[in-house]
Scaffold this motif. Sequence first.
Motif, mmCIF file in Angstrom:
data_model
loop_
_atom_site.group_PDB
_atom_site.id
_atom_site.type_symbol
_atom_site.label_atom_id
_atom_site.label_comp_id
_atom_site.label_asym_id
_atom_site.label_seq_id
_atom_site.Cartn_x
_atom_site.Cartn_y
_atom_site.Cartn_z
ATOM 1 N N TYR A 114 -70.403 -16.333 30.805
ATOM 2 C CA TYR A 114 -70.638 -16.050 29.382
ATOM 3 C C TYR A 114 -69.975 -14.728 28.985
ATOM 4 O O TYR A 114 -69.378 -14.602 27.911
ATOM 5 C CB TYR A 114 -72.141 -15.993 29.100
ATOM 6 N N SER B 32 -66.432 -15.310 28.230
ATOM 7 C CA SER B 32 -66.136 -16.395 27.295
ATOM 8 C C SER B 32 -65.686 -15.862 25.939
ATOM 9 O O SER B 32 -65.836 -14.671 25.626
ATOM 10 C CB SER B 32 -67.389 -17.270 27.123
ATOM 11 N N GLU B 33 -65.132 -16.764 25.096
ATOM 12 C CA GLU B 33 -64.710 -16.386 23.738
ATOM 13 C C GLU B 33 -65.902 -16.023 22.874
ATOM 14 O O GLU B 33 -65.812 -15.145 22.005
ATOM 15 C CB GLU B 33 -63.935 -17.543 23.108
ATOM 16 N N GLU B 34 -67.016 -16.710 23.059
ATOM 17 C CA GLU B 34 -68.208 -16.402 22.268
ATOM 18 C C GLU B 34 -68.639 -14.947 22.475
ATOM 19 O O GLU B 34 -68.989 -14.245 21.524
ATOM 20 C CB GLU B 34 -69.357 -17.343 22.642
ATOM 21 N N PHE B 35 -68.600 -14.501 23.730
ATOM 22 C CA PHE B 35 -69.004 -13.124 24.000
ATOM 23 C C PHE B 35 -67.995 -12.139 23.418
ATOM 24 O O PHE B 35 -68.360 -11.066 22.932
ATOM 25 C CB PHE B 35 -69.151 -12.906 25.517
ATOM 26 N N ASP C 26 -66.214 -12.637 20.632
ATOM 27 C CA ASP C 26 -66.514 -12.575 19.197
ATOM 28 C C ASP C 26 -67.726 -11.697 18.933
ATOM 29 O O ASP C 26 -67.763 -10.933 17.955
ATOM 30 C CB ASP C 26 -66.753 -13.982 18.653
ATOM 31 N N TYR C 27 -68.722 -11.823 19.767
ATOM 32 C CA TYR C 27 -69.937 -11.015 19.616
ATOM 33 C C TYR C 27 -69.601 -9.531 19.743
ATOM 34 O O TYR C 27 -70.070 -8.700 18.951
ATOM 35 C CB TYR C 27 -70.961 -11.429 20.677
#
Length: 293
Positions: A259, A262-265, A267-268
Amino acid sequence: MNLLSILGGNAFVMFNKELAHEVSVNGAIIFGQLCSSYESFGSKNMLSTYKGENYFYLTSETIQEETALSYKQQVKAIKDLETAGYIKTVIMGSPARKYFHITNKIMEQFTEISSDKREELNEEDNQETIDVGTTGDNFRIDQREEQACIKGQSKPSPFVQAYKDINKKEQDKKINYNFNCNFKKPFTPEKFKVLLTNACNEFYTTFSVGRYSKKQWNTLIVKFVNDTIESERYINVPEQKIKGYAYKCLERIIDHNEYKNSEEFADYQEVMRGLNRNDSKSVANPLLYNWLE
């Protein structure tokens, strides 16, 4: 008329003639009552332990009721028995009571009787039994002994047997019995470290392929194992569950690391950096509008 059964009944007190000659008549009477009380308390598991010895208490009123000896006579007789080494006394409890302990001296006195003396006594007993039988009287010696017992009690046990029981109890106290059959000695950190490391390495192909090199995997496992031991979490992990514990922990660690990459992290993190820039410029952030104003 059966005189022995009349004199016995509930008023019988054990009396040893040899002890009376050595100590005193009152001392022998007191000692007989103490032996009777010891057996009574022992059968009811009411003996107290003091410095590794069995004690029981008797009040002066009880002794006077059982032996008809006054308090002054009791004090003298008990002191004589203590001086001779047959008993010990101690004041304990609240309210304070006098506790008695019967020493092994009486047993030693009995064991000092020579084998010749025993044979002589046996011959006298056999002769007395024969003489009684020839007179036509069926009242045998063993029957008289039974009738001399206190009502509701069995034949008095010999002193030797009584003290064998005491010695056996003392020996049993010195043995450290472990009655917890489910008790298992906890792991040492060194042993747990080896077991957990081996369990983790069994999942090397499951978790490391496409993610970590051999060196990175070893570094991860060493950190995980050391952290488990330092935090003392290993204490609650039984041996048969170490493998399952390793799998679930590695699964959470891998998911967490993936995570973070990852890309989500990413962006966060970008959003959080923007918020920090706005805060540093002291500009009201529209995303954090205060609806209470």
